[in-house]
Design an enzyme around this catalytic site. Structure first.
Site, short mmCIF file in Angstrom:
data_model
loop_
_atom_site.label_atom_id
_atom_site.label_comp_id
_atom_site.label_asym_id
_atom_site.label_seq_id
_atom_site.Cartn_x
_atom_site.Cartn_y
_atom_site.Cartn_z
CG ASP A 1 2.12 59.51 18.31
OD1 ASP A 1 1.99 58.47 18.97
OD2 ASP A 1 2.89 59.60 17.34
CG HIS B 1 -1.76 56.90 19.06
ND1 HIS B 1 -0.82 56.77 18.07
CD2 HIS B 1 -2.87 57.38 18.44
CE1 HIS B 1 -1.34 57.15 16.91
NE2 HIS B 1 -2.58 57.53 17.11
#
Ligand code: NAG
Ligand code: NAG
Ligand code: NAG
Ligand code: NAG
Length: 394
Positions: free
Chosen positions: A218, A241
């Protein structure tokens, strides 16, 4: 002559040698019955060592020697009678037993001033045993899993030389911290592990993250509402991310975010690069004085991305607008490659258009089937300076 701590060091050391001060007293977890056998839960031994170090006038050091220590969820609470060093030489292992999963932390420090966490050791979160529980994309009964290490109300503190592997949820979470430095942290989890943010920062001020490597599933670093004076420098991110401010404007997010600098950092193969995301509809707040400077990207999917329609799960109301004002944001010396055509996407709110967005010396190439690299802007006021690839839309 410039006077520095190094000139004082011999004096300090000799004083320390003579009086055993200011070297803190050491509390070795083995003396409290810890067993590094990978089976026995060591929570009690660690807590007793912590309590003695914390209660020791002038400061204490919790010492965790080499070895592998099973540890259930634990909270180390202050305030303490002096600075506390928490030295992890060994590896701490989280439980793989699902009955222990549904709690917000594995290891937490609360209300501590002058805490130092370091030692070169490992935090092994054994996330694989739990990831399917917190993957809300595939599991409608998803529940949050423990963050590997939480710091709540921790001030004038630092953590360095720690490795966190396969957290169940975020690796590190800072909440209501002030003057907190993180250096030489290594974070790793697979690219497809859900919700494994590297470092999650909320409601915190004067936070510095330096010289660290984050590979995760993430956001590498996410900065949330109520955060101010955050500096990130020398951080390598990927997979992951990217660096994210937000998501802002959600139900518990009405505080502002201001004074953020992300500098001299690299993103490799990440889903996003430099992103500001806000919900729509949203509560009103402000995200301002944000500087992204000297950033290298390699094959990043959304290199420069302001998204005021953030909605990761349907249903999404595309007509709703965000009320988060984004103001004074500079992207400077951002260079490398994009893995999608739209290397620059600045999509702001119709209610509160972005103001003072600056693009300075941008060089993002795209080589792929979608044609020439491009930028797109919506509801934004700003300027570009110096060379621009893609050519600017401001
Ligand atoms: C964090 O780093 C800054 C700048 O390097 C330094 O001034 C500050 O004292 C450090 N804080 C702590 C708690 O170590
Ligand atoms: C940039 O970051 C790297 C680590 O990635 C560090 O070695 C270097 O000193 C930094 N340079 C500057 C100018 O801060
Ligand atoms: C956020 O910033 C706005 C504009 O400067 C200010 O009016 C508001 O009071 C701030 N909100 C908080 C919670 O500090
Ligand atoms: C914009 O933000 C920068 C920090 O990124 C700050 O130094 C500058 O003063 C801000 N400018 C305005 C007009 O607020």
């Amino acid at each position: 002559m410039k006077f520095s701590i190094f000139h004082l060091l011999p004096v300090l050391l000799s004083v320390a040698g003579a009086y055993r001060y200011p070297i803190p007293a050491t509390f070795n977890v083995l003396s409290y019955g810890a067993l590094p056998n990978r089976i026995t839960d060591n929570t009690k031994a660690f807590l007793r060592a912590w309590n003695d170090a914390c209660e020791h006038h002038g400061g204490g050091r919790v010492w965790i020697p080499r070895g592998m220590y099973m540890l259930d969820s634990v909270v180390f609470v202050g305030p303490c009678k002096g600075p506390v060093d928490f030295v992890i030489k060994g590896s701490l292992e989280a439980s793989s037993n699902p009955s222990k999963f549904f709690i917000d932390h594995w290891i937490a420090f609360k209300y501590v001033d002058q805490l130092t966490v370091g030692g070169g050791g490992y935090l092994l979160g054994h996330g694989g045993a739990g990831w399917h529980y917190n993957d809300c994309a595939t599991n409608s009964r998803c529940r949050p899993l423990p963050v590997t290490m939480r710091f709540d109300f921790v001030t004038n503190s630092r953590i360095s030389h720690i490795r966190s592997v396969n957290s169940k949820n975020a690796h590190f979470n800072l909440f209501a911290c002030h003057n907190f430095n993180m250096t030489n942290i290594r974070i790793s989890a697979p690219a497809d592990s859900p919700n494994t943010d590297g470092i999650h920062i909320g409601s915190s001020t004067m936070i510095k993250i330096q010289d660290s490597i984050i590979s995760t599933g993430d956001d590498c670093i996410s900065i949330l509402s109520g955060s101010r004076d955050i500096l990130v420098t020398g951080v390598h991110c990927g997979p992951g991310h990217g660096f994210s401010i937000g998501s802002l404007g959600g139900s518990h997010n009405k505080e502002n975010v201001t004074g953020i600098v992300i500098r001299n950092s690299t993103l490799i193969g990440t889903q996003n690069g430099l992103r500001i995301k806000t919900w729509a509809p949203s509560l009103p707040s402000l995200a301002s004085d944000i500087m992204f400077d000297d950033i290298i990207m390699v094959n990043v999917n959304n290199p420069i991305f302001i998204d005021q329609q953030y909605c990761p799960q349907p249903p999404c109301n595309r007509r709703a607008q965000s009320n988060v004002q984004i103001r004074n944001v500079t992207f400077r010396k951002v260079r490398g490659t994009s893995s999608s055509k739209f290397a620059v996407k600045i999509q702001c709110s119709k209610h509160v258009p972005c103001k003072g967005i600056n693009l300075v010396n941008i060089n993002l190439a795209y080589r792929g089937p979608e044609g020439l690299v491009a930028s797109s802007c919506l509801n934004v006021l700003g300027k570009s300076y110096g060379p621009q690839l893609p050519s600017g839309c401001l």
